[in-house]
Design a protein around this motif. Structure first.
Motif, PDB file in Angstrom:
ATOM      1  N   MET A 269       0.835  -1.202   0.000  1.00 15.74           N
ATOM      2  CA  MET A 269       0.000   0.000   0.000  1.00 15.74           C
ATOM      3  C   MET A 269       0.865   1.245   0.000  1.00 15.74           C
ATOM      4  SD  MET A 269      -3.310  -0.791   2.364  1.00 15.74           S
ATOM      5  CE  MET A 269      -2.854  -2.395   2.940  1.00 15.74           C
ATOM      6  N   ASN A 270       0.400   2.266  -0.693  1.00 15.88           N
ATOM      7  CA  ASN A 270       1.207   3.475  -0.823  1.00 15.88           C
ATOM      8  C   ASN A 270       0.580   4.619  -0.007  1.00 15.88           C
ATOM      9  OD1 ASN A 270       2.739   5.595  -1.599  1.00 15.88           O
ATOM     10  ND2 ASN A 270       2.339   5.397  -3.814  1.00 15.88           N
ATOM     11  N   PHE A 271       1.337   5.129   0.951  1.00 15.77           N
ATOM     12  CA  PHE A 271       0.872   6.267   1.748  1.00 15.77           C
ATOM     13  C   PHE A 271       1.841   7.437   1.601  1.00 15.77           C
ATOM     14  CE2 PHE A 271      -1.378   2.731   3.694  1.00 15.77           C
ATOM     15  CZ  PHE A 271      -2.637   3.258   3.931  1.00 15.77           C
ATOM     16  N   ALA A 272       2.443   7.556   0.430  1.00 17.98           N
ATOM     17  CA  ALA A 272       3.448   8.600   0.200  1.00 17.98           C
ATOM     18  C   ALA A 272       2.875   9.972   0.540  1.00 17.98           C
ATOM     19  CB  ALA A 272       3.916   8.563  -1.247  1.00 17.98           C
ATOM     20  N   ASN A 273       3.614  10.713   1.368  1.00 13.05           N
ATOM     21  CA  ASN A 273       3.262  12.080   1.776  1.00 13.05           C
ATOM     22  C   ASN A 273       1.974  12.200   2.592  1.00 13.05           C
ATOM     23  OD1 ASN A 273       5.565  13.000   0.390  1.00 13.05           O
ATOM     24  ND2 ASN A 273       4.397  12.864  -1.538  1.00 13.05           N
ATOM     25  N   LYS A 274       1.425  11.091   3.031  1.00 19.90           N
ATOM     26  CA  LYS A 274       0.258  11.167   3.920  1.00 19.90           C
ATOM     27  C   LYS A 274       0.754  11.460   5.339  1.00 19.90           C
ATOM     28  CE  LYS A 274      -2.853   9.719   0.905  1.00 19.90           C
ATOM     29  NZ  LYS A 274      -3.838  10.628   0.341  1.00 19.90           N
ATOM     30  N   ASN A 275      -0.034  12.221   6.076  1.00 20.63           N
ATOM     31  CA  ASN A 275       0.311  12.541   7.465  1.00 20.63           C
ATOM     32  C   ASN A 275      -0.505  11.672   8.409  1.00 20.63           C
ATOM     33  OD1 ASN A 275       2.099  14.622   6.739  1.00 20.63           O
ATOM     34  ND2 ASN A 275       0.352  15.992   6.396  1.00 20.63           N
TER      35      ASN A 275
ATOM     36  N   ALA B 149       3.351   2.266  13.106  1.00 23.23           N
ATOM     37  CA  ALA B 149       4.183   3.410  12.711  1.00 23.23           C
ATOM     38  C   ALA B 149       5.223   2.965  11.683  1.00 23.23           C
ATOM     39  CB  ALA B 149       4.867   4.003  13.944  1.00 23.23           C
ATOM     40  N   LYS B 150       5.853   1.836  11.955  1.00 27.40           N
ATOM     41  CA  LYS B 150       6.876   1.307  11.038  1.00 27.40           C
ATOM     42  C   LYS B 150       6.268   1.034   9.660  1.00 27.40           C
ATOM     43  CE  LYS B 150       8.627  -2.428  12.575  1.00 27.40           C
ATOM     44  NZ  LYS B 150       9.255  -3.559  13.244  1.00 27.40           N
ATOM     45  N   ALA B 151       5.097   0.427   9.656  1.00 28.16           N
ATOM     46  CA  ALA B 151       4.450   0.079   8.388  1.00 28.16           C
ATOM     47  C   ALA B 151       4.082   1.328   7.597  1.00 28.16           C
ATOM     48  CB  ALA B 151       3.204  -0.769   8.652  1.00 28.16           C
ATOM     49  N   PHE B 152       3.564   2.351   8.288  1.00 25.43           N
ATOM     50  CA  PHE B 152       3.224   3.597   7.571  1.00 25.43           C
ATOM     51  C   PHE B 152       4.490   4.280   7.042  1.00 25.43           C
ATOM     52  CE2 PHE B 152      -1.103   3.871   9.698  1.00 25.43           C
ATOM     53  CZ  PHE B 152      -1.828   3.979   8.519  1.00 25.43           C
ATOM     54  N   ILE B 153       5.546   4.288   7.843  1.00 29.34           N
ATOM     55  CA  ILE B 153       6.809   4.897   7.381  1.00 29.34           C
ATOM     56  C   ILE B 153       7.312   4.148   6.140  1.00 29.34           C
ATOM     57  CG2 ILE B 153       9.283   5.111   7.950  1.00 29.34           C
ATOM     58  CD1 ILE B 153       7.908   7.294   9.400  1.00 29.34           C
ATOM     59  N   ASN B 154       7.274   2.819   6.193  1.00 28.09           N
ATOM     60  CA  ASN B 154       7.739   2.026   5.044  1.00 28.09           C
ATOM     61  C   ASN B 154       6.891   2.273   3.803  1.00 28.09           C
ATOM     62  OD1 ASN B 154       9.821   0.960   6.509  1.00 28.09           O
ATOM     63  ND2 ASN B 154       8.713  -0.902   7.097  1.00 28.09           N
ATOM     64  N   ALA B 155       5.636   2.704   4.030  1.00 30.41           N
ATOM     65  CA  ALA B 155       4.734   2.969   2.901  1.00 30.41           C
ATOM     66  C   ALA B 155       4.793   4.441   2.473  1.00 30.41           C
ATOM     67  CB  ALA B 155       3.314   2.578   3.277  1.00 30.41           C
ATOM     68  N   GLY B 156       5.740   5.205   3.032  1.00 27.60           N
ATOM     69  CA  GLY B 156       5.990   6.570   2.530  1.00 27.60           C
ATOM     70  C   GLY B 156       5.366   7.697   3.325  1.00 27.60           C
ATOM     71  N   ALA B 157       4.721   7.386   4.474  1.00 30.32           N
ATOM     72  CA  ALA B 157       4.002   8.431   5.221  1.00 30.32           C
ATOM     73  C   ALA B 157       4.931   9.223   6.142  1.00 30.32           C
ATOM     74  CB  ALA B 157       2.896   7.781   6.051  1.00 30.32           C
ATOM     75  N   ASN B 158       4.437  10.392   6.566  1.00 34.05           N
ATOM     76  CA  ASN B 158       5.036  11.147   7.675  1.00 34.05           C
ATOM     77  C   ASN B 158       4.245  10.769   8.919  1.00 34.05           C
ATOM     78  OD1 ASN B 158       6.585  12.760   5.815  1.00 34.05           O
ATOM     79  ND2 ASN B 158       4.639  13.773   5.332  1.00 34.05           N
TER      80      ASN B 158
ATOM     81  N   GLY C 291      -1.414 -13.622  18.048  1.00 33.53           N
ATOM     82  CA  GLY C 291      -1.111 -12.830  16.858  1.00 33.53           C
ATOM     83  C   GLY C 291       0.135 -11.995  17.096  1.00 33.53           C
ATOM     84  N   ASN C 292       0.628 -11.379  16.026  1.00 37.55           N
ATOM     85  CA  ASN C 292       1.737 -10.442  16.222  1.00 37.55           C
ATOM     86  C   ASN C 292       1.311  -9.043  15.780  1.00 37.55           C
ATOM     87  OD1 ASN C 292       2.658  -9.982  13.394  1.00 37.55           O
ATOM     88  ND2 ASN C 292       2.956 -12.199  13.484  1.00 37.55           N
ATOM     89  N   ALA C 293       2.056  -8.060  16.250  1.00 38.04           N
ATOM     90  CA  ALA C 293       1.641  -6.662  16.060  1.00 38.04           C
ATOM     91  C   ALA C 293       1.558  -6.281  14.582  1.00 38.04           C
ATOM     92  CB  ALA C 293       2.603  -5.744  16.817  1.00 38.04           C
ATOM     93  N   ASP C 294       2.407  -6.893  13.746  1.00 40.48           N
ATOM     94  CA  ASP C 294       2.360  -6.568  12.311  1.00 40.48           C
ATOM     95  C   ASP C 294       1.002  -6.958  11.705  1.00 40.48           C
ATOM     96  OD1 ASP C 294       4.946  -5.627  12.372  1.00 40.48           O
ATOM     97  OD2 ASP C 294       5.810  -7.586  11.858  1.00 40.48           O
ATOM     98  N   GLU C 295       0.386  -7.997  12.274  1.00 40.38           N
ATOM     99  CA  GLU C 295      -0.899  -8.445  11.728  1.00 40.38           C
ATOM    100  C   GLU C 295      -2.012  -7.436  12.034  1.00 40.38           C
ATOM    101  OE1 GLU C 295      -0.516 -13.245  11.516  1.00 40.38           O
ATOM    102  OE2 GLU C 295      -0.461 -12.386  13.524  1.00 40.38           O
ATOM    103  N   ILE C 296      -1.853  -6.679  13.115  1.00 40.62           N
ATOM    104  CA  ILE C 296      -2.810  -5.604  13.398  1.00 40.62           C
ATOM    105  C   ILE C 296      -2.465  -4.389  12.540  1.00 40.62           C
ATOM    106  CG2 ILE C 296      -3.857  -4.166  15.188  1.00 40.62           C
ATOM    107  CD1 ILE C 296      -4.339  -7.231  15.492  1.00 40.62           C
ATOM    108  N   ALA C 297      -1.178  -4.111  12.403  1.00 39.19           N
ATOM    109  CA  ALA C 297      -0.759  -2.982  11.551  1.00 39.19           C
ATOM    110  C   ALA C 297      -1.341  -3.145  10.145  1.00 39.19           C
ATOM    111  CB  ALA C 297       0.768  -2.908  11.508  1.00 39.19           C
ATOM    112  N   ASN C 298      -1.291  -4.369   9.610  1.00 38.11           N
ATOM    113  CA  ASN C 298      -1.835  -4.603   8.258  1.00 38.11           C
ATOM    114  C   ASN C 298      -3.306  -4.196   8.179  1.00 38.11           C
ATOM    115  OD1 ASN C 298       0.570  -5.660   7.354  1.00 38.11           O
ATOM    116  ND2 ASN C 298      -0.015  -7.791   7.729  1.00 38.11           N
ATOM    117  N   ALA C 299      -4.050  -4.523   9.240  1.00 36.16           N
ATOM    118  CA  ALA C 299      -5.485  -4.201   9.259  1.00 36.16           C
ATOM    119  C   ALA C 299      -5.692  -2.685   9.332  1.00 36.16           C
ATOM    120  CB  ALA C 299      -6.163  -4.886  10.438  1.00 36.16           C
ATOM    121  N   VAL C 300      -4.840  -2.012  10.108  1.00 41.12           N
ATOM    122  CA  VAL C 300      -4.979  -0.550  10.250  1.00 41.12           C
ATOM    123  C   VAL C 300      -4.650   0.128   8.912  1.00 41.12           C
ATOM    124  CG1 VAL C 300      -4.151   1.503  11.471  1.00 41.12           C
ATOM    125  CG2 VAL C 300      -4.416  -0.664  12.706  1.00 41.12           C
ATOM    126  N   LEU C 301      -3.597  -0.342   8.246  1.00 40.41           N
ATOM    127  CA  LEU C 301      -3.261   0.257   6.950  1.00 40.41           C
ATOM    128  C   LEU C 301      -4.389   0.023   5.946  1.00 40.41           C
ATOM    129  CD1 LEU C 301      -0.400   0.571   8.265  1.00 40.41           C
ATOM    130  CD2 LEU C 301       0.513   0.245   5.964  1.00 40.41           C
TER     131      LEU C 301
END
Ligand SMILES: NC(=O)c1ccc[n+]([C@@H]2O[C@H](COP(=O)([O-])OP(=O)(O)OC[C@H]3O[C@@H](n4cnc5c(N)ncnc54)[C@H](OP(=O)(O)O)[C@@H]3O)[C@@H](O)[C@H]2O)c1
Length: 247
Positions: free
Chosen positions: A1-7, A22-31, A210-220
């Motif tokens: 997923m691309n979140f480039a320049n999203k805040n 936070a890590k997942a959003f940063i990796n997807a280009g967000a601030n 579960g692990n935290a990345d599996e929740i991050a995926n749902a949030v993204l």
């Protein structure tokens, strides 16, 4: 997923689910702005993520004057907010007979009052079409012994989220809930004795925590355009815990 320049603002972003998100959003280009109550945790998170797009803010979500610190820190950017992830939360368990007023206030202040007023303060900063996600829990619908206060906070949070979804729909702002099952995080370790982990895992259909990345995926996902027709919904991410209990 691309979140480039999203805040993106994430409360409670230094460990566990908030950190993974936070890590997942940063990796997807967000601030990303993350908060926590502890400077050392904020510094550790910043060092691990190691990105100029991450800002850390010392802010206790249970205190209105510290929510104002977060709001001001975001305001200084002069930008509008695309995604608000209201995630900070705490749990402690005791039978009703033994629970204290301090336990009650601490959990309601952090898990309900905090997200409620953070949302209120950020409504003017949200872009039209923005996404808000609340971290609730499967215990909002379960009735496990000893969880009366924590479960009630999450039940209350679900109502706040769904009413917010109705109130903000006029601005095309989507508001959703992610409800994790048992997720391996420092937060869970703090309330669950190590020897109980296997038992809790056995209560899920998938027979694991579960692990935290599996929740991050749902949030993204909920924050993305892929979820453009999803609002006022609770997305349960629990390895089948709730339905396995019915078998
Ligand atoms: N793990 C699970 O099994 C599970 C299941 C269902 C729901 N949840 C929910 O998921 C959310 C995250 O939990 P987690 O398991 O990831 O816990 P965690 O590892 O303890 O992370 C909690 C985060 O919130 C921060 N925090 C706590 N109180 C805060 C406050 N008053 N103000 C600002 N930040 C605060 C913590 O940082 P500091 O301590 O440095 O402040 C940390 O960054 C919570 O809402 C929790 O109720 C977790």
């Amino acid at each position: 997923m691309n979140f480039a320049n999203k805040n993106v603002v994430i409360t409670g972003g230094t460990t566990g689910i908030g950190f993974a998100t936070a890590k997942a959003f940063i990796n997807a280009g967000a601030n990303v702005w993350i908060t926590g109550r502890n400077t050392a945790n904020l510094e550790k998170a910043a060092a691990e993520i190691n990105s100029p797009n991450l800002k850390t803010v010392l802010s206790d979500t249970s205190k209105l004057d510290e929510i104002a610190i977060l709001e001001n820190s975001f305001k200084e950017s002069g930008q509008k907010l695309d995604i608000l992830f209201l995630n900070a939360g705490i749990a402690s368990f005791a039978p009703i007979e033994q629970a204290s007023e301090a336990d009650f206030d601490r959990q309601f202040d952090t898990n309900v009052k905090g997200p409620y007023f953070t949302l209120q303060k950020f409504i003017p900063h949200l872009k039209d079409g923005a996404s808000v996600v609340f971290t609730s829990s499967i215990v909002a619908t379960a009735s496990n012994i000893g969880t009366s206060i924590y479960s009630s906070t999450k039940g209350a949070l679900n109502r706040v989220a769904q009413i917010a979804a109705n109130e903000l729909a006029e601005r095309k702002i989507r508001v959703n809930i992610v409800s994790p099952g048992p997720i391996q995080t420092p937060g869970l370790e703090g309330v669950l004795p190590a020897e109980a982990k296997g038992h809790i895992a056995s209560l899920t259909a998938l027979q694991r925590l579960g692990n935290a990345d599996e929740i991050a995926n749902a949030v993204l996902f909920l924050s993305s355009d892929a979820a453009s027709y999803i609002s006022g919904t609770e997305l349960v991410v629990d390895g089948g815990y709730l339905t396995y209990g019915l078998k």
